[in-house]
Design a protein around this motif. Structure first.
Motif, PDB file in Angstrom:
ATOM      1  N   SER A 282       0.912  -1.159   0.007  1.00  0.00           N
ATOM      2  CA  SER A 282      -0.157   0.001   0.116  1.00  0.00           C
ATOM      3  C   SER A 282       0.855   1.187   0.024  1.00  0.00           C
ATOM      4  O   SER A 282       0.229   2.245  -0.439  1.00  0.00           O
ATOM      5  CB  SER A 282      -0.946  -0.049   1.036  1.00  0.00           C
ATOM      6  N   ILE A 283       2.227   1.105   0.198  1.00  0.00           N
ATOM      7  CA  ILE A 283       3.161   2.279   0.605  1.00  0.00           C
ATOM      8  C   ILE A 283       3.845   2.199  -0.743  1.00  0.00           C
ATOM      9  O   ILE A 283       4.153   3.278  -1.416  1.00  0.00           O
ATOM     10  CB  ILE A 283       4.026   2.198   1.598  1.00  0.00           C
ATOM     11  N   THR A 284       4.441   1.140  -1.202  1.00  0.00           N
ATOM     12  CA  THR A 284       5.383   1.079  -2.378  1.00  0.00           C
ATOM     13  C   THR A 284       4.803   0.812  -3.521  1.00  0.00           C
ATOM     14  O   THR A 284       5.521   1.235  -4.622  1.00  0.00           O
ATOM     15  CB  THR A 284       6.489   0.185  -2.042  1.00  0.00           C
ATOM     16  N   GLY A 285       3.622   0.137  -3.732  1.00  0.00           N
ATOM     17  CA  GLY A 285       3.213  -0.296  -4.893  1.00  0.00           C
ATOM     18  C   GLY A 285       3.621  -1.695  -5.271  1.00  0.00           C
ATOM     19  O   GLY A 285       4.234  -2.235  -4.102  1.00  0.00           O
ATOM     20  N   PRO A 286       3.691  -2.177  -6.426  1.00  0.00           N
ATOM     21  CA  PRO A 286       4.168  -3.604  -6.853  1.00  0.00           C
ATOM     22  C   PRO A 286       5.564  -3.635  -7.049  1.00  0.00           C
ATOM     23  O   PRO A 286       5.947  -4.769  -7.591  1.00  0.00           O
ATOM     24  CB  PRO A 286       3.360  -3.918  -8.072  1.00  0.00           C
ATOM     25  N   ASP A 287       6.471  -2.821  -6.936  1.00  0.00           N
ATOM     26  CA  ASP A 287       7.639  -2.835  -7.163  1.00  0.00           C
ATOM     27  C   ASP A 287       8.353  -3.671  -6.204  1.00  0.00           C
ATOM     28  O   ASP A 287       8.795  -3.124  -5.006  1.00  0.00           O
ATOM     29  CB  ASP A 287       8.408  -1.351  -7.436  1.00  0.00           C
ATOM     30  N   TYR A 288       9.083  -4.765  -6.560  1.00  0.00           N
ATOM     31  CA  TYR A 288       9.493  -5.756  -5.466  1.00  0.00           C
ATOM     32  C   TYR A 288      11.009  -5.353  -4.966  1.00  0.00           C
ATOM     33  O   TYR A 288      11.370  -5.655  -3.981  1.00  0.00           O
ATOM     34  CB  TYR A 288       9.624  -7.241  -6.095  1.00  0.00           C
ATOM     35  N   ARG A 289      11.589  -4.286  -5.640  1.00  0.00           N
ATOM     36  CA  ARG A 289      12.911  -3.876  -5.214  1.00  0.00           C
ATOM     37  C   ARG A 289      12.704  -2.972  -4.188  1.00  0.00           C
ATOM     38  O   ARG A 289      13.635  -2.980  -3.220  1.00  0.00           O
ATOM     39  CB  ARG A 289      13.456  -2.985  -6.585  1.00  0.00           C
ATOM     40  N   TRP A 290      11.324  -2.347  -3.925  1.00  0.00           N
ATOM     41  CA  TRP A 290      11.173  -1.611  -2.619  1.00  0.00           C
ATOM     42  C   TRP A 290      10.358  -2.386  -1.745  1.00  0.00           C
ATOM     43  O   TRP A 290      10.328  -2.403  -0.425  1.00  0.00           O
ATOM     44  CB  TRP A 290      10.418  -0.367  -3.186  1.00  0.00           C
TER      45      TRP A 290
END
Length: 345
Positions: A282-290
């Motif tokens: 909910s904070i980073t979105g779907p980017d798995y690097r974050w």
């Protein structure tokens, strides 16, 4: 581009804020409990030489509580919470299942089976004694699930991982039930271990699992960029040059090390690997690097707060962290799902 730079700054700021919140959670875990200690006494206990309480402003009891009980407990909650949070994010990504956690791949069941088997065969009772059996069981179960899911097509697809994990979990749970029904001692130890708790473990448990969790965390950060491409679909990822088998093997090795080590040390902590990735997403979105590092920090914070809360609400006794997290996490997760529509059936 300005939008990309703004997003990156926002995510970096979020990591810094989470790190600061983690420090506060660590301090609260050390200072609060069935006997709350003032921060001055905690500082004195941490800085004064062990074994020389009379030379310190803090009394000997405070120093003993901090150094021998709360520091190992806090350290174990920190590293296992971080491990379970990162593992949960990876499992949900590789299985493409928003309800996935360490139990889905048979890791919890494998750890439980070899733990109770070692108790039954070798009369082990302390977690420090059977931790290696539990960790070995988690490793074997994870390897079997990955191997079975790759039979036939030569690759472990998200669907085959889920099906193989369900089959292996059912078999191992049945074998565990057989052992605990035959041995009352194994049942008593298993009942305590299966709830999940960071209390009752000395520093040796922390030292035993730390190397595996560090390696698993490093592999998780390495695997995260490839998971973004896998999320586009196997055909697209293959067209972009991703080796699907190697990428999944790297990520699942990280999951087994992280979830296996954490589960062997503190037992299966319900809901942590399930809830935390959704909070991070909910904070980073779907980017798995974050998403992966955010999930790790949030996992550590949540487990520390759950353990501290369990000590405060049941004084002079305490509630196990697994029970506290399940009691508080279940309604919170239901609310989260309904508000954000994370799962559609």
């Amino acid at each position: 581009m300005p939008a990309v730079a703004t997003t990156r700054r926002r995510r970096l700021t979020g990591l810094v804020l989470l790190a600061a919140l983690l420090v506060c959670a660590v301090i609260a875990s050390i200072a609060l409990g069935s006997r709350s200690l003032p921060l001055g006494a905690v500082f004195d206990a941490l800085t004064c030489p062990a074994g020389l309480p009379l030379s310190c402003p803090a009394d000997g009891t405070a120093g003993q509580i901090v150094r021998e009980l709360r520091l190992p407990r806090t350290g174990l909650a920190l590293i296992t919470g971080l491990a379970l949070g990162m593992a949960g994010a990876l499992i949900q990504g590789y299985t493409r299942n928003p309800l996935a956690d360490a139990g889905l791949l048979g890791i919890n069941a494998g750890a439980a089976f070899l733990a109770v088997l070692s108790i039954h065969l070798f009369a082990l009772t302390a977690p420090a004694q059977f931790i290696w059996f539990a960790f070995t069981g988690a490793l074997i179960a994870g390897a079997v699930v990955f191997g079975v899911s790759a039979i036939g097509g030569g690759k472990a697809s998200p669907l085959s991982l889920v099906l193989a994990g369900a089959a292996v979990t059912a078999f191992l749970q049945a074998m565990t039930n057989v052992v605990v029904l035959l041995d009352q001692t194994a049942l008593n130890s298993y009942r305590y271990w299966v709830v999940g708790d960071v209390a009752g473990h000395d520093a040796s448990v922390f030292r035993q699992v730390l190397p595996f969790l560090v390696i698993g965390a490093a592999l998780a950060l390495i695997a995260a960029p490839g998971l973004n491409l896998l999320g586009l679909g196997d055909d697209v990822a293959r067209g972009l040059g991703v080796n699907l088998g190697r990428s999944r093997a790297l990520g699942l090795a990280s999951v087994v090390l992280l979830a296996g080590g954490a589960t062997a040390a503190v037992g299966p902590i319900a809901f942590l690997g399930l809830i935390v990735p959704h909070l991070a997403r909910s904070i980073t979105g779907p980017d798995y690097r974050w998403l992966v590092p955010y999930s790790g920090l949030l996992g550590a914070i949540v487990l520390l707060l759950a353990d501290t809360t369990g000590r405060l609400i049941a004084r002079p006794g305490e509630l196990q962290a697994g029970f506290t997290l399940a009691a508080l996490g279940a309604p919170f997760f239901i609310l989260l799902v309904r508000r954000r529509k994370l799962v559609s059936l």
